[in-house]
Design a protein around this motif. Sequence first.
Motif, PDB file in Angstrom:
ATOM      1  N   SER A  17      51.410  41.795  46.297  1.00  0.00           N
ATOM      2  CA  SER A  17      50.197  41.703  46.786  1.00  0.00           C
ATOM      3  C   SER A  17      49.161  41.090  46.435  1.00  0.00           C
ATOM      4  O   SER A  17      48.850  40.890  45.047  1.00  0.00           O
ATOM      5  N   GLY A  18      48.204  40.734  47.362  1.00  0.00           N
ATOM      6  CA  GLY A  18      46.876  40.105  46.835  1.00  0.00           C
ATOM      7  C   GLY A  18      45.754  41.072  46.907  1.00  0.00           C
ATOM      8  O   GLY A  18      44.584  40.913  46.778  1.00  0.00           O
ATOM      9  N   GLY A  19      46.115  42.480  47.166  1.00  0.00           N
ATOM     10  CA  GLY A  19      44.927  43.463  47.188  1.00  0.00           C
ATOM     11  C   GLY A  19      44.053  43.548  46.178  1.00  0.00           C
ATOM     12  O   GLY A  19      42.878  43.400  46.378  1.00  0.00           O
ATOM     13  N   ARG A  20      44.593  43.548  45.190  1.00  0.00           N
ATOM     14  CA  ARG A  20      43.816  43.770  43.743  1.00  0.00           C
ATOM     15  C   ARG A  20      43.003  42.663  43.349  1.00  0.00           C
ATOM     16  O   ARG A  20      41.893  42.587  43.159  1.00  0.00           O
ATOM     17  N   MET A  21      43.387  41.497  43.744  1.00  0.00           N
ATOM     18  CA  MET A  21      42.758  40.140  43.431  1.00  0.00           C
ATOM     19  C   MET A  21      41.615  39.931  44.443  1.00  0.00           C
ATOM     20  O   MET A  21      40.558  39.632  43.959  1.00  0.00           O
ATOM     21  N   ILE A  22      41.958  40.460  45.824  1.00  0.00           N
ATOM     22  CA  ILE A  22      40.685  40.371  46.782  1.00  0.00           C
ATOM     23  C   ILE A  22      39.704  41.046  46.344  1.00  0.00           C
ATOM     24  O   ILE A  22      38.540  41.015  46.344  1.00  0.00           O
ATOM     25  N   ALA A  23      40.007  42.377  45.844  1.00  0.00           N
ATOM     26  CA  ALA A  23      38.967  43.510  45.394  1.00  0.00           C
ATOM     27  C   ALA A  23      38.157  42.727  44.166  1.00  0.00           C
ATOM     28  O   ALA A  23      37.220  43.020  44.272  1.00  0.00           O
ATOM     29  N   GLU A  24      38.611  42.391  43.578  1.00  0.00           N
ATOM     30  CA  GLU A  24      38.241  41.753  42.200  1.00  0.00           C
ATOM     31  C   GLU A  24      37.234  40.654  42.714  1.00  0.00           C
ATOM     32  O   GLU A  24      36.170  40.361  42.083  1.00  0.00           O
ATOM     33  N   LYS A  25      37.556  39.691  43.666  1.00  0.00           N
ATOM     34  CA  LYS A  25      36.888  38.544  44.010  1.00  0.00           C
ATOM     35  C   LYS A  25      35.554  39.025  44.863  1.00  0.00           C
ATOM     36  O   LYS A  25      34.576  38.269  44.767  1.00  0.00           O
TER      37      LYS A  25
END
Length: 370
Positions: free
Chosen positions: A174-182
């Motif tokens: 999942s890219g969800g956590r990275m998108i949220a961080e960015k």
Amino acid sequence: MSAAEVAKKAINKEALFILDVRNEDAFQDWKIESENFTYLNIPYFDLLDGVEGILNQLPQDKDILVVCAKEGSSIMVAEMLSDEGKDVFYLAGGMRAWSEHLEPVKLGELKDGGELYQFVRIGKGCLSYMVVSNGEAAIIDSTRMTDTYLQFADEIGVKITHVFDTHLHADHISGGRMIAEKTGAAYWLPPKDATEVTFAYEALEDGNDVTIGNTTIHIHALYSPGHTIGSTSFIVDNRYLLSGDILFIDSIGRPDLAGMAEDWVADLRESLYTRYRNLSDQLIVLPAHFMIMDELNEDGSIAKPLHELYANNHGLNIEYEEEFRKLVTENLPPQPNAYQEIRQTNMGKMTPDEDKQREMEIGPNRCAVR
């Protein structure tokens, strides 16, 4: 030829001849597919002494695309064919690029000016979504190719404010956590799937309503366990049902990827045969995966009304519970490559580098019951 160009040909059902120079087992496990694509699989090592022996197997009236894992072998074979007078292409980036390409498709307008987009990961069978309203956006079930979503949001002039995963994924990172961080967006996960995660998240629970923008577009969470114990569907704009990995167009979700098949069969049946039955059958089903190219609509989207699935999807029409149990515990494809490592990564317990992540995801989608 880029992965995007090949994707367009696949969606438009154009003719293409693919010379795949990977080993036979890799080709049989996973290849580029479309209705009007034809194939010849000759391993690269069989062509080191020249391509003269296969010239009579190549068409005169179709584009020829040479494909390998990463690109290098296909360039060499394409050059040899070019030297023999053939007009050929090679797939830029190889099957790795094919696996990572995301094709955005606009699904429709939402009330009060919103929009809904589907991102089709055509080489892997993953589907993710962007709900847009009044300058804000939410992303659901994103892949690890986060730049695609960020660039798309910039292009249409919206700020990503919420990111959701319908469940803890086992087939892709999942890219969800990275998108949220960015972006500073809130990251939502079903808490029953998140008991072992190592990071902070917003608890996505049945009945959550999340407003995107300043309009009345709502993302309504519907608890629907079975693929995982926390699996949660979304109803968007009272029109779309984002079903995660519970329900697909041509199949239903498998309950075994956390080693709990026997325990979760009843939950899966309850979600599909009771919870979903209580919804409007006019809802448009938008799954998190697709299995075969036949599921694509003319515009490249994967979507069907719920009433059509209840009429045509075998997994929704099994009268006896024991027969259903047998189907979803015995009739399963091989488990996704490195699925345990993928789950650990999505929990935050592992942080593999980019090359390792690519390696973990190689291969077809295997989230459905056959």
